[in-house]
Scaffold this active site. Structure first.
Site, PDB file in Angstrom:
ATOM      1  N   CYS A   1      35.487  12.327 -24.513  1.00 45.11           N
ATOM      2  CA  CYS A   1      35.696  11.759 -25.853  1.00 45.11           C
ATOM      3  C   CYS A   1      34.423  11.196 -26.479  1.00 45.11           C
ATOM      4  O   CYS A   1      34.261  11.248 -27.696  1.00 45.11           O
ATOM      5  CB  CYS A   1      36.819  10.724 -25.845  1.00 45.11           C
ATOM      6  SG  CYS A   1      36.506   9.253 -24.898  1.00 45.11           S
TER       7      CYS A   1
ATOM      8  N   ASP B   1      40.107   9.657 -34.093  1.00 44.76           N
ATOM      9  CA  ASP B   1      40.393   9.585 -32.667  1.00 44.76           C
ATOM     10  C   ASP B   1      40.274  10.975 -32.040  1.00 44.76           C
ATOM     11  O   ASP B   1      40.960  11.902 -32.465  1.00 44.76           O
ATOM     12  CB  ASP B   1      41.815   9.034 -32.488  1.00 44.76           C
ATOM     13  CG  ASP B   1      42.175   8.734 -31.052  1.00 44.76           C
ATOM     14  OD1 ASP B   1      41.378   9.068 -30.148  1.00 44.76           O
ATOM     15  OD2 ASP B   1      43.261   8.167 -30.822  1.00 44.76           O
TER      16      ASP B   1
ATOM     17  N   HIS C   1      41.212  11.756 -29.042  1.00 48.12           N
ATOM     18  CA  HIS C   1      42.124  11.846 -27.896  1.00 48.12           C
ATOM     19  C   HIS C   1      43.385  12.643 -28.177  1.00 48.12           C
ATOM     20  O   HIS C   1      44.498  12.212 -27.871  1.00 48.12           O
ATOM     21  CB  HIS C   1      42.495  10.439 -27.409  1.00 48.12           C
ATOM     22  CG  HIS C   1      41.322   9.642 -26.946  1.00 48.12           C
ATOM     23  ND1 HIS C   1      40.566   8.880 -27.807  1.00 48.12           N
ATOM     24  CD2 HIS C   1      40.772   9.500 -25.726  1.00 48.12           C
ATOM     25  CE1 HIS C   1      39.595   8.290 -27.125  1.00 48.12           C
ATOM     26  NE2 HIS C   1      39.692   8.652 -25.864  1.00 48.12           N
TER      27      HIS C   1
END
Length: 460
Positions: free
Chosen positions: A114, A348, A350
């Site tokens: 990430c 994000d 993720h």
């Protein structure tokens, strides 16, 4: 009082893919929380652009449809303009089923990549500024989701829920129909818009998940491998800054010969070193300065983020030449691009999406644009981060260094600012005597970060 522009909470079946969604575990299963609320009383800043969500009168308030998870009303005003701007930013997330990374059997970065992804997002924004400019908006931004409030709040999560179910049954998720380049050219016949769309696609293709992509995961890992990093390792924001620099320096694409990357050394930007990079190795027949992306790895405190730095971070994100912040909170890396009040707006990485072959003509663009912003309190931010700026030429750099220096002095309550711009070269300050070669920069960044915590950005 806050109103929700978008927001849903869905409960998904218990499964092994929790790390891809950064979920909160409950006794009844995995819960994916995607609610985001914006106040109508405070401006929203997104990479230097300011948006206000105030009403002029009651008639401009749109009532949420029944069954929609918005609290009371959809905010009117500049909401669509903000949405188009946010969605136009390039979103790079976990991917799976891409060609295996050399030296490993890994065909996904779920669970460890990430920070590399947030670094890609920052670099992508720098390239968008370089080739398209800050005013650029993807014409099809709102086509990702329907414009009605119900789909804006729920369709995205339904898509991710479908992905979950497909993963459990071993099936690949069917993507939404892609808008092809041909269709875009027919829809937007203006030559300038066509040029912008060509560069839009080209920039995304440079971040594809294949060994040939200039700034793809495979290439970034290769840059890190030469300095002791490997696929699956922990990557901090400072290390990623150096990896991005190496990747840009080694890119041989003709379109990229007019841009370079500089990484600050020990929280210091040496002005002459930056100008040298902007003036060196200009393309043949081109006397223009190179553009530069300046990356500044910093710590906003010790074990926890010092709230005294909040005003500076907000000031930085208010600059149009800011390209964002590689940061996050403990255990998760995020790409910070804006703020409202004391909350940061971020993208994000993720979400584990399927591999997209960007070498195919008219490859789908939808999964490279995030339909929904997220917010997080500044207090939850991990202190370790890298701040990025873009300067088109030497004059822009000199102007930016003066402006940021004033901002640093105004926001600093301590004797020493968060970082500094100084005249001269690093060698004038005997910096080279402490660093034998550039590979040592990686190990020094690692040691500085690990002094504080071995758990920073231990990724889910």
């Amino acid at each position: 009082m806050s109103y929700g522009i978008l927001g849903v909470e869905v409960q998904l079946p218990r499964c092994r893919l929790g790390h891809c969604f950064s979920p909160r575990h409950s006794s009844s299963g995995w819960v994916l929380k995607t609610k985001t609320y914006f106040s109508r009383n405070s401006p929203v800043l997104l990479l230097g652009k300011c948006y206000h969500f105030k009403y002029e009168d009651e008639h401009k308030m749109l009532t949420a449809r029944s069954g929609c998870a918005i609290e009371d009303r959809v905010i009117a005003g500049n909401v669509d303009e903000f949405r188009k701007d946010f969605i136009s930013r390039i979103w790079l997330t976990y991917r799976e089923e891409f060609p295996p990374i050399e030296g490993s059997a890994l065909s996904t970065d779920c669970g460890w990549g990430c920070t590399l992804r947030t670094g890609q997002m920052l670099l992508a924004q720098g390239l968008v500024l370089h080739f398209l400019g800050r005013a650029w908006i993807w014409p099809d931004a709102l086509n990702i989701e329907n414009l009605d409030s119900e789909s804006w709040t729920s369709h995205t999560v339904k898509k991710f829920a479908a992905s979950f179910e497909a993963s459990l049954s071993g099936e690949r998720q069917l993507g939404t129909p892609a808008l092809s380049l041909k269709e875009t050219m027919e829809k937007y016949p203006n030559p300038h818009e066509v040029r912008d769309e060509v560069y839009h696609r080209k920039i995304i293709s440079w971040f594809g998940d294949s060994p040939s992509a200039l700034f793809g995961l495979h290439q970034l890992i290769e840059c890190g491998r030469r300095s002791g990093k490997k696929a699956g390792d922990w990557y901090g924001p400072a290390v990623v800054a150096h990896i991005l620099r190496k990747a840009v320096e080694e890119a041989r694409h003709p379109d990229l010969q007019g841009i370079t990357v500089y990484v600050a050394q020990d929280c210091t930007v040496y002005n002459s070193d930056v100008i040298d990079k902007q003036s060196a190795s200009r393309p043949a027949g081109n006397a223009d300065d190179k553009a530069v992306i300046i990356l500044v790895p910093v710590r906003l405190g010790g074990e926890r983020t010092n709230t005294d730095y909040l005003e500076f971070v907000k000031g930085v994100l208010s600059l149009e030449y800011c390209v964002g912040i590689i940061g996050g909170k403990p255990k998760q890396s995020y790409y910070f691009a804006g703020f409202q009040d004391d909350s940061l707006i971020y993208m994000d990485p993720h979400y584990c999406q399927s591999f997209v072959d960007v070498s195919i003509k008219d490859f789908p663009l939808e999964t490279f644009h995030c339909p929904s912003p997220k917010k997080m309190s500044f207090r939850k931010m991990d202190p370790s981060c890298t701040i990025g700026f873009y300067c088109r030429n030497v004059q822009d750099f000199q102007r930016a260094s003066e402006e940021i220096t004033k901002m640093l002095k105004m926001s600093s309550k301590e004797k020493y600012p968060l970082f500094t711009f100084v005249h001269g070269h690093s060698k004038d300050y005997d910096f080279t005597s402490t660093v034998a070669n550039e590979e040592d920069l990686f190990s020094q960044d690692d040691k500085r970060l690990k002094r504080f915590s071995t758990e920073e950005f231990v990724l889910l």
